[in-house]
Motif scaffolding. Sequence first.
Motif, PDB file in Angstrom:
ATOM      1  N   ASN A   1     -13.344 -19.515   0.072  1.00  0.00           N
ATOM      2  CA  ASN A   1     -13.530 -19.302   1.508  1.00  0.00           C
ATOM      3  C   ASN A   1     -12.313 -18.691   2.195  1.00  0.00           C
ATOM      4  N   ASN A   2     -11.321 -18.298   1.425  1.00  0.00           N
ATOM      5  CA  ASN A   2     -10.112 -17.715   2.003  1.00  0.00           C
ATOM      6  C   ASN A   2     -10.158 -16.201   1.862  1.00  0.00           C
ATOM      7  N   PRO A   3     -10.380 -15.462   2.959  1.00  0.00           N
ATOM      8  CA  PRO A   3     -10.479 -13.998   2.872  1.00  0.00           C
ATOM      9  C   PRO A   3      -9.152 -13.328   2.505  1.00  0.00           C
ATOM     10  N   LEU A   4      -8.043 -14.051   2.592  1.00  0.00           N
ATOM     11  CA  LEU A   4      -6.748 -13.474   2.240  1.00  0.00           C
ATOM     12  C   LEU A   4      -6.372 -13.717   0.780  1.00  0.00           C
ATOM     13  N   HIS A   5      -7.147 -14.521   0.082  1.00  0.00           N
ATOM     14  CA  HIS A   5      -6.829 -14.848  -1.307  1.00  0.00           C
ATOM     15  C   HIS A   5      -6.894 -13.595  -2.179  1.00  0.00           C
TER      16      HIS A   5
ATOM     17  N   GLY B   1     -18.449  -7.327   7.032  1.00  0.00           N
ATOM     18  CA  GLY B   1     -19.412  -8.056   6.223  1.00  0.00           C
ATOM     19  C   GLY B   1     -20.684  -8.375   6.993  1.00  0.00           C
TER      20      GLY B   1
ATOM     21  N   TYR C   1      -6.984  -8.731  10.370  1.00  0.00           N
ATOM     22  CA  TYR C   1      -7.612  -8.362   9.103  1.00  0.00           C
ATOM     23  C   TYR C   1      -8.840  -9.232   8.843  1.00  0.00           C
ATOM     24  N   ILE C   2      -8.707 -10.537   9.074  1.00  0.00           N
ATOM     25  CA  ILE C   2      -9.834 -11.452   8.860  1.00  0.00           C
ATOM     26  C   ILE C   2     -10.988 -11.088   9.787  1.00  0.00           C
TER      27      ILE C   2
ATOM     28  N   GLU D   1      -2.656 -10.676   9.969  1.00  0.00           N
ATOM     29  CA  GLU D   1      -3.611 -11.341   9.077  1.00  0.00           C
ATOM     30  C   GLU D   1      -4.869 -11.758   9.842  1.00  0.00           C
TER      31      GLU D   1
ATOM     32  N   VAL E   1     -12.630  -7.937   8.326  1.00  0.00           N
ATOM     33  CA  VAL E   1     -13.409  -8.216   7.112  1.00  0.00           C
ATOM     34  C   VAL E   1     -14.707  -8.934   7.460  1.00  0.00           C
ATOM     35  N   GLN E   2     -14.634  -9.924   8.341  1.00  0.00           N
ATOM     36  CA  GLN E   2     -15.833 -10.660   8.722  1.00  0.00           C
ATOM     37  C   GLN E   2     -16.787  -9.780   9.516  1.00  0.00           C
TER      38      GLN E   2
END
Length: 79
Positions: free
Chosen positions: A7-11, A75, A67-68, A64, A71-72
């Motif tokens: 669940n971590n989009p930065l991983h 998506g 960025y999240i 960050e 990305v969300q």
Amino acid sequence: MQATQPNNPLHGVTLEQLLNELVAFHGWDALGRKIEIRCFTHDPSITSSLKFLRRTPWARARVESLYIEMVQGVGARQQ
């Protein structure tokens, strides 16, 4: 092997990858308007931005976070 942080989009995303994707998506001008830091508004480059973001936790957190959101948002549009 399963991902340890599903669940971590930065991983698994490096700061350089993250920044390159933001610049490709928004462009330097829009990025500078969204997050007003000098390395985005005056003679921007990936190298100078990486140097600044690595030394400045509050700025890195804002980048960050943007960025999240990106990305969300991307998506959500694809589904």
